[in-house]
Design an enzyme around this catalytic site. Structure first.
Site, short mmCIF file in Angstrom:
data_model
loop_
_atom_site.label_atom_id
_atom_site.label_comp_id
_atom_site.label_asym_id
_atom_site.label_seq_id
_atom_site.Cartn_x
_atom_site.Cartn_y
_atom_site.Cartn_z
N GLU A 258 3.01 9.84 3.38
CA GLU A 258 2.06 8.73 3.93
C GLU A 258 2.27 7.46 3.33
O GLU A 258 2.30 6.21 3.69
CB GLU A 258 0.63 9.11 3.25
CG GLU A 258 -0.50 8.15 3.56
CD GLU A 258 -1.97 8.71 3.34
OE1 GLU A 258 -2.72 7.44 3.16
OE2 GLU A 258 -1.99 9.57 3.03
N GLY B 233 -19.40 5.09 -0.14
CA GLY B 233 -19.31 4.78 -1.64
C GLY B 233 -18.13 5.25 -2.30
O GLY B 233 -18.30 5.47 -3.62
#
Length: 380
Positions: free
Chosen positions: A245, A132
């Protein structure tokens, strides 16, 4: 083969390393690319081959068993991996998880994990996303609550790269659920720990050779010494790693985009239609010319971003802008190049099909394009 003659981010040592990467990939990766796709992961023997060649975690300091090289060597590997057409999770270990261990790990944690990460004996994953909760990491529900000298972990994670192969997972969890982002910590969980279960290898649109998993934690007990970095500082630690990243994703995007272009040039020069090659049609030449111009801009910008990162100057908004532009450009590139293949582009036997499938997630993971725009807008 990638043409690096006019690159500005690399020196002779980087290019010598590139030669090694190409040789190792040619022997241990390229012959099995289709097999990796079919099996849904890259076997550990391939990880070992890269480790033996010094291609895993090359930035780790020599005192910890590494080569002490700069991030440019990571970029070389990421470019070649993407150009080859593999979605193996090597770059996750090289560009992301190893930094957490080396920068935040205790002496004991470094001694336990870094040598194996370098050799390929230990494969790592980082578990952020939950069923979620996607880009909003502050909304995670997984908890790691204190019980004496232990933490008890409960929750689930999904879309976890290297999830099936992982020997150890960095789990993002709430050690103090009442403290919001300040209650988030990074906790190490070894494979085989009671209560820690790996779910199915997820069935994705693309990147089939990257094992991507659900992970489940039910009353998983680990010592408090398994916290990586400061307790309650997990969210800060995650934010600190974002520039590298996102730059890593931009690097891979350029490698994949260039391969798609090269495949389209090759195909259109070979394929005949109406008495000539497809390449000779004005639409083909104009499309390829426009795409080549974007590649020229892309490589120049990427070299700029790599150079800034090597100097420690690349900001989060600059890295986010790079991730946004390069991943969006990659998608435009692979889609246009597939179109130039005509019906053949829709056939999995052609490399362009895999390149097209694998590119789609680049605009989603590491922060969606929409989140990248939000981050960049804050710097304006």
């Amino acid at each position: 083969m990638l043409d690096t003659a006019n690159r500005t981010a690399y020196n002779d040592d980087h290019e010598a390393f590139r030669d090694t990467v190409r040789k190792v990939f040619a022997e241990h990766m390229e012959p099995d690319l289709d097999k990796h796709e079919e099996e849904g992961l890259v076997p550990k023997k391939a990880w070992k081959a890269l480790g033996d060649a010094g291609m895993l975690c090359p930035t780790v300091a020599e005192e910890h068993g590494g080569l002490g090289l700069d991030f440019g060597f990571n970029c070389v590997l990421a470019e070649e991996l993407a150009y080859m057409g593999s979605s193996a999770g090597f770059t996750l270990q090289n560009d992301i998880t190893v930094n957490y261990f080396e920068r935040l790990g205790s002496d004991e944690q470094k001694a336990k994990y870094l040598p194996g990460m370098i050799s390929g004996d230990i494969i790592t994953a980082i578990a952020m996303t939950e069923p979620g909760t996607g880009s909003d990491l502050q909304g995670i529900k997984t908890t790691a609550l204190e019980d004496g000298n232990h933490l008890v972990i409960n929750g689930s994670k999904t879309y976890i790269t290297n999830g099936q192969n992982a020997d150890v997972v960095i789990v993002v969890a709430k050690t103090d659920p009442s403290a919001g982002a300040k209650g988030t910590s990074l906790v190490l969980v070894d494979a085989g720990t009671p209560g820690f279960e790996k779910g199915r290898n997820l069935d994705k649109i693309g990147q089939h050779s990257a094992d991507t998993s659900e992970l489940f934690f039910q009353d998983v007990r680990v010592p408090k010494t398994n916290i990586l970095g400061g307790q309650g500082r997990g969210f800060v630690h995650l934010m600190e790693e974002l520039p590298q990243e996102r730059l890593s994703i931009a690097v891979s995007a350029m490698g994949g985009a260039q391969r798609a272009f090269d495949e389209a040039v090759k195909f259109t020069k070979d394929r005949k239609a109406f008495g000539t090659t497809v390449f000779e049609f004005q639409n083909t030449k104009f499309t390829l010319a426009e795409l080549k111009a974007k590649l020229q801009v892309g490589w120049a910008h990427l070299d700029w971003a790599i150079a800034r990162h090597l100097r420690g100057e690349l900001t989060t908004d600059e890295a986010s802008a790079a991730k946004l532009w390069h991943s969006e450009m990659q998608w435009e590139m692979v889609d246009a190049c597939l179109q130039l293949h005509g019906g053949a582009g829709y056939m999995n036997e052609y490399p362009i099909a895999r390149l097209w499938r694998d590119a789609r997630v680049q605009r989603i993971y590491g922060g969606t394009s929409e989140i990248m725009k939000e981050v960049v807008s804050r710097s304006i």
